[in-house]
Scaffold this active site. Sequence first.
Site, short mmCIF file in Angstrom:
data_model
loop_
_atom_site.label_atom_id
_atom_site.label_comp_id
_atom_site.label_asym_id
_atom_site.label_seq_id
_atom_site.Cartn_x
_atom_site.Cartn_y
_atom_site.Cartn_z
N ARG A 65 79.33 -27.93 -0.59
CA ARG A 65 78.75 -28.28 0.70
C ARG A 65 79.29 -27.39 1.82
O ARG A 65 78.56 -27.05 2.76
CB ARG A 65 79.06 -29.75 1.01
CG ARG A 65 78.26 -30.33 2.16
CD ARG A 65 78.23 -31.84 2.08
NE ARG A 65 77.46 -32.41 3.16
CZ ARG A 65 77.98 -33.08 4.18
NH1 ARG A 65 79.29 -33.26 4.25
NH2 ARG A 65 77.21 -33.58 5.13
N HIS A 104 73.05 -32.26 -4.47
CA HIS A 104 73.40 -33.67 -4.33
C HIS A 104 73.52 -34.37 -5.69
O HIS A 104 73.66 -35.59 -5.74
CB HIS A 104 72.36 -34.39 -3.47
CG HIS A 104 72.46 -34.05 -2.02
ND1 HIS A 104 71.48 -34.37 -1.11
CD2 HIS A 104 73.42 -33.40 -1.33
CE1 HIS A 104 71.83 -33.94 0.09
NE2 HIS A 104 73.01 -33.34 -0.02
N ASN A 157 78.62 -32.56 10.48
CA ASN A 157 79.90 -32.27 9.85
C ASN A 157 80.99 -33.30 10.13
O ASN A 157 81.93 -33.45 9.34
CB ASN A 157 80.41 -30.90 10.32
CG ASN A 157 79.56 -29.75 9.82
OD1 ASN A 157 78.89 -29.86 8.79
ND2 ASN A 157 79.57 -28.64 10.53
N HIS A 176 76.93 -25.43 4.40
CA HIS A 176 77.02 -25.65 5.85
C HIS A 176 77.49 -24.40 6.58
O HIS A 176 77.21 -24.23 7.76
CB HIS A 176 77.96 -26.82 6.14
CG HIS A 176 77.31 -28.15 5.94
ND1 HIS A 176 77.39 -29.18 6.85
CD2 HIS A 176 76.53 -28.62 4.92
CE1 HIS A 176 76.70 -30.23 6.40
NE2 HIS A 176 76.17 -29.91 5.23
#
Length: 326
Positions: free
Chosen positions: A66, A200, A98, A70
């Site tokens: 992740r 995910h 975040n 990001h």
Amino acid sequence: MAGRQSVLVWVGIVAAVAIALIPTCTTAQLDPDVYKKSCPQALPIIRSVVKKAINLEARIGASLLRLHFHDCFVNGCDGSVLLDDSANFTGEKTAFPNLNSIRGFDVVDDIKATLNSVCHGNVVSCADILAVAARDSVEILGGPSYSYEVLLGRRDATTTSINDANRNLPPPFFNFPQLLSNFQSHGLDLQDLVLLSAGHTIGLARCTTFRTRIYNETNIDPEFAASLKQGCPSNGGDDNTAPLDSTTARFDSDYFKALLEKKGLLHSDQELFKGDGSDSDNLVQHYANNPKDFAVDFGASMIKMGNMKPLTGSDGEIRLNCRKIN
């Protein structure tokens, strides 16, 4: 049957195009062998630290994956997500997508410190650490079929922006058109959206990110929603977590199978499959039934994402400490 075959042909064409486009963007700048001479131990060191961290907590693999996502979605894959606030800027760590969410910074610190020692200097960029750690996490949790070659040579940003993070990171309540538009704004396409969302398949989500879905939405299996309500009350318990899919410590294609059963945890996940015969539906069905295709195509989309606007040459710097500029 003809419709099914046309879907597979379409998927194959898109995959081939995606892979074919990769070299045109960054091959001249990024190279998998960047550290072969300057620090040949670099990649084995990163993998070793990541594996140790995952052995202590499997969830950290999802966290490292992740972090790379990001990072890349905010002004490119430049390590800016790792920067702490300074007198000159407010970093991305406290941006809405975040805050109380992204983690794994200590593992990155451990990797960087070990590299600086073994490489006898400041050789490997923080942006490259994120790209390699994400790949290693996927392979460790999913097996060798999920391995892919990471292009290297990114340099690190010397600034960051909380506003850009709030603007560019897709939140879990986005609907399908918003998700697709967001990905397209970064040079990615529908197939990338479906594949990268399948990250995910590992990790956990906080109650606050799926509460509205389990209490208000109809495109969800009733028993699945009821089971989640036990740990996510309508009020309070924001930080309670639930697994993103049923095999949360294993990287696999079960994420897609869950969507077919209306068991996507996040609203943004279930938006990829609505049962209306859309192109997105067809991709979800394809990967649910063809895990080997998912393994190959996920790697291609990760490479494509990892090549988004890297800093190379004399741009940026190689940070000595990933949390602050030199």
